[in-house]
Scaffold this motif. Structure first.
Motif, short mmCIF file in Angstrom:
data_model
loop_
_atom_site.label_atom_id
_atom_site.label_comp_id
_atom_site.label_asym_id
_atom_site.label_seq_id
_atom_site.Cartn_x
_atom_site.Cartn_y
_atom_site.Cartn_z
N GLY A 72 4.52 0.28 0.21
CA GLY A 72 5.15 0.44 -0.94
C GLY A 72 6.27 1.78 -0.54
O GLY A 72 6.35 2.32 0.57
N PHE A 73 7.29 2.22 -1.53
CA PHE A 73 7.97 3.41 -1.36
C PHE A 73 9.06 3.18 -0.43
O PHE A 73 10.12 3.83 -0.63
CB PHE A 73 6.92 4.41 -0.86
CG PHE A 73 7.47 5.71 -0.65
CD1 PHE A 73 8.25 6.46 -1.80
CD2 PHE A 73 7.32 6.40 0.35
CE1 PHE A 73 8.74 7.77 -1.99
CE2 PHE A 73 7.81 8.02 0.38
CZ PHE A 73 8.23 8.66 -0.58
N VAL A 74 9.08 2.35 0.60
CA VAL A 74 9.76 2.50 1.77
C VAL A 74 11.02 1.47 1.52
O VAL A 74 10.52 0.13 1.21
CB VAL A 74 9.08 2.03 3.08
CG1 VAL A 74 10.08 1.61 4.18
CG2 VAL A 74 8.15 3.11 3.36
N VAL A 97 0.86 -1.19 -0.13
CA VAL A 97 0.13 0.06 -0.28
C VAL A 97 0.66 1.17 0.13
O VAL A 97 1.86 1.41 0.53
CB VAL A 97 -1.05 0.17 1.20
CG1 VAL A 97 -2.12 -0.96 0.97
CG2 VAL A 97 -0.27 -0.14 2.62
N SER A 98 0.15 2.45 -0.80
CA SER A 98 0.83 3.70 -0.50
C SER A 98 0.35 4.41 0.62
O SER A 98 -0.51 3.76 1.26
CB SER A 98 0.44 4.51 -1.76
OG SER A 98 1.02 4.11 -2.84
N ALA A 99 0.74 5.49 0.85
CA ALA A 99 0.14 6.35 1.94
C ALA A 99 -1.30 6.84 1.41
O ALA A 99 -1.50 6.88 0.21
CB ALA A 99 1.05 7.69 1.89
N LEU A 100 -2.19 7.02 2.28
CA LEU A 100 -3.40 7.80 1.85
C LEU A 100 -3.11 8.89 1.09
O LEU A 100 -2.26 9.49 1.24
CB LEU A 100 -4.42 8.25 3.10
CG LEU A 100 -4.44 7.24 4.69
CD1 LEU A 100 -5.43 7.85 5.54
CD2 LEU A 100 -4.91 5.97 4.00
N GLY A 110 11.89 6.87 -3.79
CA GLY A 110 11.48 8.18 -4.74
C GLY A 110 10.01 8.43 -5.03
O GLY A 110 8.98 7.43 -4.90
N ARG A 111 9.52 9.56 -5.36
CA ARG A 111 8.09 9.71 -5.58
C ARG A 111 7.12 8.72 -6.45
O ARG A 111 7.71 8.34 -7.55
CB ARG A 111 7.70 11.13 -6.12
CG ARG A 111 7.92 12.44 -5.14
CD ARG A 111 7.36 12.05 -3.87
NE ARG A 111 5.88 11.84 -3.60
CZ ARG A 111 5.06 12.87 -3.31
NH1 ARG A 111 5.48 14.19 -3.42
NH2 ARG A 111 4.14 12.76 -3.09
N GLY A 112 6.20 8.31 -6.16
CA GLY A 112 5.46 7.54 -6.84
C GLY A 112 5.98 5.81 -6.73
O GLY A 112 5.77 5.10 -7.65
N GLY A 113 6.88 5.75 -5.70
CA GLY A 113 7.73 4.59 -5.99
C GLY A 113 6.93 3.07 -5.67
O GLY A 113 7.76 2.02 -5.60
N SER A 114 5.76 3.44 -5.18
CA SER A 114 5.05 2.21 -4.48
C SER A 114 4.90 1.22 -5.64
O SER A 114 5.02 0.07 -5.47
CB SER A 114 3.68 2.50 -3.80
OG SER A 114 3.73 3.32 -2.80
N ASP A 115 4.59 1.60 -6.92
CA ASP A 115 4.54 0.66 -8.05
C ASP A 115 5.96 -0.02 -8.29
O ASP A 115 5.73 -1.35 -8.25
CB ASP A 115 4.21 1.52 -9.29
CG ASP A 115 3.05 1.95 -9.42
OD1 ASP A 115 2.29 2.01 -8.65
OD2 ASP A 115 3.25 3.06 -10.28
#
Ligand code: ASP
Ligand code: MG
Length: 448
Positions: free
Chosen positions: A189-191, A33-36, A203-208
């Motif tokens: 995601g992202f982390v 999951v991304s952040a809300l 980086g931004r949008g990195g959850s994908d």
């Protein structure tokens, strides 16, 4: 299964998301999951305020952050007091540490990339904890994984470069372990983290990207990217009317689209999937019955134009030097400078005494221009946009160039580049002309 910010934005979205996951349980999903939605932006703002030593401002925003998640927990778990309490404890724990951390940053008045990575990663920690509790409350036994145990990067704190080997090594064990006594597992995601455990983000949008790295590492049967649109479209619907959803595109087409301006996927998402030939599906969490777009190996994809993508704000750097004529090694010298300053180049075109390149306008090019100017004349054109017509083997299509450029009769074109890849023809126009150009080309290529 990756759910982006809008797919976990609030009670309704999370309820839908949980029912989508419930339908997949026999396939043992790893939920990412991304952040809300908007929370990462808020965390960026908090870190900016902290760097400016505006403690009051930062604390006010931190209060909003805490309240939004606590309210959400109440809404999601009204009949499950235990899970709800658990979620609130986690939220308060995360927010309390963040408050102390931001306090310290305010006191020092200095924000290192490492500190910033710590602050901005909390959106995903908050969302994954609340959703994990909500899934358990809904009867799906869900186990929580801290992504920092498995997504390993270098020490570029805000845009970590994944270590594919370390990730492939760690993820399967961590996921398998978490699956003991669970119906589903969830992670952020992202982390990410360095090999020694220093916190980083992708980086931004990195959850994908996180989702496809995990998919690669566990040899997933597929990677699902759940978002708020019906898949990948022929153009950006915010700019062009009558866009169509694409049923299937190739990995190469998707990579070009993501890189050349389509906003559906993080540009690096494709690579890990290609390594293991894992299909990616882009799906709409508001319309879970929809087909979405399948991103597959090229042999399953027909030739033809798939999209008109664009990047609205780019710079063209024109480099002139007579030293280039009849010499070798000039290009090497030029691009070594881009590499030294970490400026990434999109399009290149050259003639006898001139090289033109485009770069995203968000990059700082002062170093590059300064160094190039020591041995060449350099002009930078700003307020330009880049348009890319993308599709498998488009270069072989009869009449394509005519169809692409016919609508542009009255439009000034600054640069043209046709990749050898057979996937992409790109050119540069004035930013003021962009929307019109994209609409015209889209009409010619897709609306007749
Ligand atoms: N939350 C992060 C961002 O907004 C990562 C993501 O959503 O993919 O950039
Ligand atoms: Mg995204």
């Amino acid at each position: 299964m990756k759910f982006g910010g809008t797919s976990v934005a609030n009670y309704d979205a999370i309820t839908r998301m949980i029912s989508i996951v419930r339908g997949r349980l026999d396939e043992k999903p790893v939920v990412v999951v991304s952040a809300l939605s908007k929370v990462t932006d808020l965390l960026y703002k908090i870190s900016d305020e902290a760097a400016l030593r505006n403690r009051a401002g930062a604390m006010e925003l931190l209060g909003q952050l805490r309240k939004r998640h606590l309210d959400l927990a109440d809404e999601l778990m009204p009949d499950s007091p235990e899970e709800c309490r658990d979620a609130k404890e986690k939220i308060n724990g995360i927010c309390d540490s963040l408050v102390s951390f931001v306090d310290a940053v305010c006191a020092v008045g200095e924000l290192s990339p490492r500190s910033k990575a710590i602050i901005i990663s909390n959106g995903e920690y908050l969302s994954s904890n609340v959703i994990c509790c909500a899934m358990n409350a809904s009867g799906i036994r869900t186990n929580y994984i801290d992504a920092r145990r498995m997504i390993v990067t270098d020490d570029d704190y805000l845009k970590g470069e994944p270590d594919m080997e370390a990730i492939s090594d760690k993820v399967p064990g961590v996921v398998l372990g978490a699956y003991e006594y669970a119906d589903a597992v969830i992670t952020q995601g992202f982390v990410s983290a360095t090999a020694s455990g220093e916190p980083t983000v992708l980086g931004r949008g990195g959850s994908d990207y996180s989702a496809s790295l995990i998919g690669m590492a566990i040899d997933a049967t597929r990677i699902e990217i759940w978002t708020d649109v019906d898949g990948v479209r022929t153009a950006d619907p915010r700019r062009v009317d009558n866009t169509k959803c694409l049923d299937r595109i190739s990995f190469e087409e998707a990579a070009e689209m993501a890189h050349f301006g389509a906003k559906v996927l993080h540009p690096l998402t494709i690579e890990p999937a290609v390594r293991k030939n894992i299909p990616i599906y882009v799906l709409n969490s508001m319309n879970p019955e929809g087909q979405g777009t399948a991103i597959l190996q090229s042999s399953f994809i027909e030739d033809g134009v798939k999209s008109v993508s664009c990047k609205e704000n780019i710079l063209v750097i024109n480099i002139f030097s007579t030293k280039m004529i009849n010499t070798s090694g000039f290009l090497k010298k030029v691009f070594a400078i881009f590499s030294e300053y970490k400026v990434s180049v999109d399009l290149i075109s050259t003639s006898e005494a001139n090289i033109s390149v485009t770069v995203d306008a968000s990059q700082d090019i002062r170093g590059v221009v300064g160094t190039l100017s020591e041995f060449a004349e350099v002009y930078v054109d700003s307020d330009k946009s880049q348009v890319s017509v993308i599709g498998k083997n488009i270069v072989n299509l009869k009449g394509l160039l005519e169809q692409t450029f016919a609508p542009l009769r009255d439009c000034r074109i600054y640069m043209i580049s046709q990749g050898a890849s057979y996937v992409n023809i790109s050119f540069v126009v004035d930013r003021s002309a962009l929307t019109d150009v994209v609409r015209q080309i889209h009409k010619y290529l897709f609306e007749v």
